[in-house]
Design an enzyme around this catalytic site. Structure first.
Site, PDB file in Angstrom:
ATOM      1  N   SER A   1       0.770  -1.047  -0.061  1.00  0.00           N
ATOM      2  CA  SER A   1      -0.076   0.049  -0.060  1.00  0.00           C
ATOM      3  C   SER A   1       0.915   1.232  -0.178  1.00  0.00           C
ATOM      4  O   SER A   1       1.932   0.988   0.240  1.00  0.00           O
ATOM      5  CB  SER A   1      -0.694  -0.027   1.389  1.00  0.00           C
ATOM      6  OG  SER A   1      -1.700   1.314   1.314  1.00  0.00           O
TER       7      SER A   1
ATOM      8  N   TYR B   1      -2.281  -1.048  10.534  1.00  0.00           N
ATOM      9  CA  TYR B   1      -2.333  -0.976   9.043  1.00  0.00           C
ATOM     10  C   TYR B   1      -1.010  -0.447   8.566  1.00  0.00           C
ATOM     11  O   TYR B   1      -0.291  -1.120   7.814  1.00  0.00           O
ATOM     12  CB  TYR B   1      -3.564  -0.446   8.462  1.00  0.00           C
ATOM     13  CG  TYR B   1      -3.694  -0.387   6.998  1.00  0.00           C
ATOM     14  CD1 TYR B   1      -4.510  -1.788   6.456  1.00  0.00           C
ATOM     15  CD2 TYR B   1      -3.224   0.371   5.906  1.00  0.00           C
ATOM     16  CE1 TYR B   1      -4.640  -1.841   5.076  1.00  0.00           C
ATOM     17  CE2 TYR B   1      -3.244   0.227   4.466  1.00  0.00           C
ATOM     18  CZ  TYR B   1      -3.875  -1.079   4.239  1.00  0.00           C
ATOM     19  OH  TYR B   1      -4.369  -1.123   2.904  1.00  0.00           O
TER      20      TYR B   1
HETATM   21  P1  NAD Z   1     -11.507  -5.925  -0.177  1.00  0.00           P
HETATM   22  O1  NAD Z   1     -11.970  -5.825   0.995  1.00  0.00           O
HETATM   23  O2  NAD Z   1     -12.367  -5.765  -1.624  1.00  0.00           O
HETATM   24  O3  NAD Z   1     -10.947  -7.438  -0.414  1.00  0.00           O
HETATM   25  C1  NAD Z   1     -10.348  -8.221   0.661  1.00  0.00           C
HETATM   26  C2  NAD Z   1     -10.383  -9.670   0.527  1.00  0.00           C
HETATM   27  O4  NAD Z   1      -9.765 -10.223   1.553  1.00  0.00           O
HETATM   28  C3  NAD Z   1     -11.667 -10.183   0.288  1.00  0.00           C
HETATM   29  O5  NAD Z   1     -11.605 -11.060  -0.842  1.00  0.00           O
HETATM   30  C4  NAD Z   1     -11.776 -10.759   1.608  1.00  0.00           C
HETATM   31  O6  NAD Z   1     -12.820 -11.804   1.886  1.00  0.00           O
HETATM   32  C5  NAD Z   1     -10.416 -11.411   1.857  1.00  0.00           C
HETATM   33  N1  NAD Z   1     -10.587 -11.510   3.517  1.00  0.00           N
HETATM   34  C6  NAD Z   1     -10.593 -10.741   4.394  1.00  0.00           C
HETATM   35  N2  NAD Z   1     -10.382 -11.358   5.776  1.00  0.00           N
HETATM   36  C7  NAD Z   1      -9.842 -12.454   5.434  1.00  0.00           C
HETATM   37  C8  NAD Z   1      -9.546 -13.445   6.185  1.00  0.00           C
HETATM   38  N3  NAD Z   1      -9.276 -13.333   7.636  1.00  0.00           N
HETATM   39  N4  NAD Z   1      -8.842 -14.588   5.408  1.00  0.00           N
HETATM   40  C9  NAD Z   1      -8.678 -14.561   4.261  1.00  0.00           C
HETATM   41  N5  NAD Z   1      -9.391 -13.940   3.378  1.00  0.00           N
HETATM   42  C10 NAD Z   1      -9.973 -12.697   3.987  1.00  0.00           C
HETATM   43  O7  NAD Z   1     -10.272  -5.136  -0.179  1.00  0.00           O
HETATM   44  P2  NAD Z   1      -9.056  -4.715  -1.431  1.00  0.00           P
HETATM   45  O8  NAD Z   1      -9.355  -2.991  -1.448  1.00  0.00           O
HETATM   46  O9  NAD Z   1      -9.432  -5.211  -2.571  1.00  0.00           O
HETATM   47  O10 NAD Z   1      -7.667  -4.799  -0.679  1.00  0.00           O
HETATM   48  C11 NAD Z   1      -7.074  -5.924  -1.008  1.00  0.00           C
HETATM   49  C12 NAD Z   1      -5.591  -5.621  -0.561  1.00  0.00           C
HETATM   50  O11 NAD Z   1      -5.209  -4.266  -1.061  1.00  0.00           O
HETATM   51  C13 NAD Z   1      -5.554  -5.521   1.030  1.00  0.00           C
HETATM   52  O12 NAD Z   1      -4.174  -6.183   1.288  1.00  0.00           O
HETATM   53  C14 NAD Z   1      -5.327  -3.957   1.114  1.00  0.00           C
HETATM   54  O13 NAD Z   1      -4.637  -3.606   2.377  1.00  0.00           O
HETATM   55  C15 NAD Z   1      -4.554  -3.650  -0.270  1.00  0.00           C
HETATM   56  N6  NAD Z   1      -4.604  -2.151  -0.571  1.00  0.00           N
HETATM   57  C16 NAD Z   1      -6.057  -1.477  -0.777  1.00  0.00           C
HETATM   58  C17 NAD Z   1      -6.158  -0.374  -0.914  1.00  0.00           C
HETATM   59  C18 NAD Z   1      -7.478   0.379  -1.536  1.00  0.00           C
HETATM   60  O14 NAD Z   1      -7.567   1.369  -1.658  1.00  0.00           O
HETATM   61  N7  NAD Z   1      -8.604  -0.686  -1.662  1.00  0.00           N
HETATM   62  C19 NAD Z   1      -4.946   0.301  -1.200  1.00  0.00           C
HETATM   63  C20 NAD Z   1      -3.782  -0.205  -1.085  1.00  0.00           C
HETATM   64  C21 NAD Z   1      -3.844  -1.381  -0.678  1.00  0.00           C
END
Ligand code: NAD
Length: 257
Positions: free
Chosen positions: A139, A152
């Protein structure tokens, strides 16, 4: 279809960035193992869709990646993995002196320790085959901080360091290890933190979107899940074999400031 014959595991791939990565890998022929939570019928529809696009088997595991024993069972069932995308993550927004202790433990377990467990279990087969890709979704918070996100930010700085260490350990083995650091991507993870940020900072929904989230992002646009997936896919190509230990920002200029 340059990934025909490759097995991929994408953690947290029932939604958001992980789902886009799973679709991108399947479109190039990879056999994908999906993981995450969600509606059983929707997940089954995604699994079938991936099989149709890839022409390879697609499987699904509901393993809870906050638990090391569940990760061990997932990795044993998944078999030899060529492409590992450590993507599952969660967020909780609160000041550090009021941060629920159990939420700290969960965020560190999912956003940091889970990648250690999947990586340590996937690497022996990758090294033996002389080819592998580990891609960690970090991130912008792996490089800079924001208030009210202490665990985080700690976990994401941690995953960036973990990426570098494992890249050095595997540098001569044909395995590359990188992280992608998106800025704000429009996914349920971002949408779900809006109410807590409204409460923590006393703002309206529109103020959180424009003055908190997109204020950090000079492009004033959310990154898309398909943009992140396209970068992950590029890292799987032979042309990317010299990219290892990198923290690749895709943040609309956020960390250039
Ligand atoms: P999201 O909430 O859409 O997806 C998260 C996924 O993780 C889902 O499939 C959920 O079911 C799964 N998950 C949650 N808890 C879990 C557990 N205990 N065991 C197994 N799976 C689990 O989120 P996203 O935005 O697609 O995030 C994905 C990654 O990207 C994360 O690591 C997040 O920190 C990172 N990220 C997101 C952003 C953003 O702005 N959305 C920015 C930077 C980094």
């Amino acid at each position: 279809m340059f990934l025909k014959g490759k097995n991929a595991l994408v953690t947290g791939s029932t939604s958001g960035i992980g789902l886009a990565c799973a679709r991108a890998l399947a479109a190039e022929g990879a056999a994908v193992v999906l993981n995450g939570f969600g509606d059983a019928d929707e997940i089954e529809a995604i699994r079938k869709e991936l099989e149709e696009t890839s022409g390879a088997p697609a499987r699904y595991s509901n393993a809870d990646l906050t638990r090391a024993d569940a990760i061990e069972a997932l990795m044993a069932a998944a078999g030899e993995i060529d492409i590992l995308i450590n993507n599952a993550g969660m967020q909780h927004v609160a000041p550090v002196d009021r941060f629920p202790v159990e939420k700290w433990d969960l965020i560190i377990a999912l956003n940091l320790s889970a990648a250690f467990h999947t990586t340590r279990l996937a690497l022996p087969a990758m090294k033996r085959k002389g080819w592998g890709r580990v891609i960690n979704t970090a991130s912008a918070h792996s490089l800079v901080a924001s208030p009210n996100k202490a665990p985080y930010v700690a976990a994401k700085h941690g995953i960036a360091g973990f990426t570098k260490a494992v890249a050095l350990e595997t540098a001569t083995s044909g395995v590359t290890v990188n992280c992608i650091s998106p800025g704000y991507v429009w996914t349920p993870l971002v949408e779900n933190q809006i109410p807590d940020t409204m409460k923590a900072r006393g703002l309206t929904r529109e103020q959180v979107m424009n003055d908190v989230l997109l204020s950090a992002q000079p492009t004033k646009k959310f990154v898309t899940v398909d943009q992140v997936a396209a970068l992950a896919l590029f890292l799987c190509r032979d042309e990317a074999s010299s990219i290892t230990g990198a923290n690749l920002s895709m943040d609309g200029g956020w960390t250039a400031q």
